[in-house]
Design an enzyme around this catalytic site. Sequence first.
Site, mmCIF file in Angstrom:
data_model
loop_
_atom_site.group_PDB
_atom_site.id
_atom_site.type_symbol
_atom_site.label_atom_id
_atom_site.label_comp_id
_atom_site.label_asym_id
_atom_site.label_seq_id
_atom_site.Cartn_x
_atom_site.Cartn_y
_atom_site.Cartn_z
ATOM 1 N N ASP A 139 103.857 43.276 91.073
ATOM 2 C CA ASP A 139 105.314 43.319 91.106
ATOM 3 C C ASP A 139 105.909 43.556 89.723
ATOM 4 O O ASP A 139 106.801 44.389 89.555
ATOM 5 C CB ASP A 139 105.850 42.005 91.691
ATOM 6 C CG ASP A 139 107.363 41.931 91.681
ATOM 7 O OD1 ASP A 139 108.005 42.502 92.576
ATOM 8 O OD2 ASP A 139 107.923 41.313 90.745
ATOM 9 N N ASN A 167 110.052 43.726 93.948
ATOM 10 C CA ASN A 167 109.367 44.937 94.392
ATOM 11 C C ASN A 167 108.333 44.635 95.472
ATOM 12 O O ASN A 167 108.106 45.447 96.373
ATOM 13 C CB ASN A 167 108.729 45.658 93.210
ATOM 14 C CG ASN A 167 109.756 46.339 92.322
ATOM 15 O OD1 ASN A 167 110.665 45.690 91.808
ATOM 16 N ND2 ASN A 167 109.632 47.640 92.130
ATOM 17 N N ASP A 168 107.711 43.471 95.401
ATOM 18 C CA ASP A 168 106.798 43.055 96.473
ATOM 19 C C ASP A 168 107.539 42.968 97.802
ATOM 20 O O ASP A 168 107.092 43.521 98.816
ATOM 21 C CB ASP A 168 106.193 41.684 96.148
ATOM 22 C CG ASP A 168 104.906 41.776 95.350
ATOM 23 O OD1 ASP A 168 104.254 42.824 95.398
ATOM 24 O OD2 ASP A 168 104.558 40.794 94.679
ATOM 25 N N ILE A 169 108.647 42.238 97.806
ATOM 26 C CA ILE A 169 109.399 42.072 99.046
ATOM 27 C C ILE A 169 109.974 43.405 99.506
ATOM 28 O O ILE A 169 109.970 43.731 100.702
ATOM 29 C CB ILE A 169 110.518 41.029 98.870
ATOM 30 C CG1 ILE A 169 109.904 39.655 98.566
ATOM 31 C CG2 ILE A 169 111.382 40.951 100.122
ATOM 32 C CD1 ILE A 169 109.033 39.094 99.653
ATOM 33 N N GLY A 172 107.267 45.232 101.278
ATOM 34 C CA GLY A 172 107.016 44.683 102.607
ATOM 35 C C GLY A 172 108.070 45.086 103.612
ATOM 36 O O GLY A 172 107.768 45.442 104.756
#
Length: 401
Positions: A139, A167-169, A172
């Site tokens: 991230d 950025n991870d979320i 997803g």
Amino acid sequence: MALPLEGVRVLDLTSVMAGPYCSMLLGDMGADVIKIESFPDGDTSRGFVPQIRGESYCFTVLNRNKRSLAIDMKSAKGRDIVQQLAKRADIITENFRPGVVKKLGLDYESLHLANPGLVYASMSGFGQTGPYAGRGGYDIIAQGMSGIMMMTGEPGGRPAKVGIAMNDIASGVTALYAILGAYISRLRSGQGQYVETSLLEAGLAWSQWEFGAFFGAGELPAPMGTRHRRAAPYQAYRTSDGYVTVGANNEKLWRAFCEQVCASPHWLSDPRYASNALRVQHADALQADIEAVFTSHPTAHWVEALDAAAVPGGPVYSYQQVFNDPHVKARAMVVEMEHPIMGTIKTFGSPVKSSGELVSIRRAAPWLGQHSEEIVRSLGIAEDEVKSLFDEAIIFDRQRV
């Protein structure tokens, strides 16, 4: 009424955050999510603290509504079991580095001939193509390379990471809408498809205003603290005991803010504040004027005054204060459930409220390998062979006696 994805089989090969967040939401919508994990450690986030009786609280928040199969995919028998599950799956999610699933025989090209309706989603640091495809990505790397860190924080300060794994979320959520779109297409055509996104692209795609300003006028977004690039007053202002946010970003709200909230009607005739563009230009002076007023009373006073004048505003909370807020409680954003090892735990409620049955929190996150036996037996593998798979360390259950 059935949940929208009831009966949909998901094989989840992801770990840590981006992929598990995506597959958790699929599970919330009713899908049967089988989480594939290595052992003895499992998903990396199982090692995160805090731990209760050896189970990570952080892991449990991201992995509800899933079943866990702990299996050695480096062994031929382990790979064969996962490949059998893949051929029966409706959806597969993975976030390995590009190329890893091909070595395991679990890439889309290897599977879709036998399973033409398969919807297969890959999440990676930089995507499956391009010069950086082979790089590992986290991230913070994606936040830096998507320009987000250079526009976050206080003016003149060091680059700042967004406080959450944005950025991870984003990855997803982006994968989720791609999966649902591909699945709807499959319902019409019978054909699945391959979709992929990356931490870099998913986060970058959220910088909409900044993109428009850059390509429209060559503007480089710089850090502005809590300010807005296009509107003022629109930021957090200091009070006598904290901060309050204000969104008086049009002329009607600006007038109400000056007259009813701050009792400062003379601001309306100040040439520096005569338009929204001028207020943005003179944001430092405007902040000084507003905080000279706001620091005379506590945050609660100003929240009440803003509400009375119908000017959007609110307190700036610590994370602890968030969950004590009566509105957050009324919206059921924290729910309790029973975990077989941890006992009573809290998990996020759904941020989506619906008139029909859309999501359901049905089962706590599994312990490592909790469902290994039942998943393997669902393939028609006999009981004595299942015992051999445990004895040979092909599959694993942390609580097996």
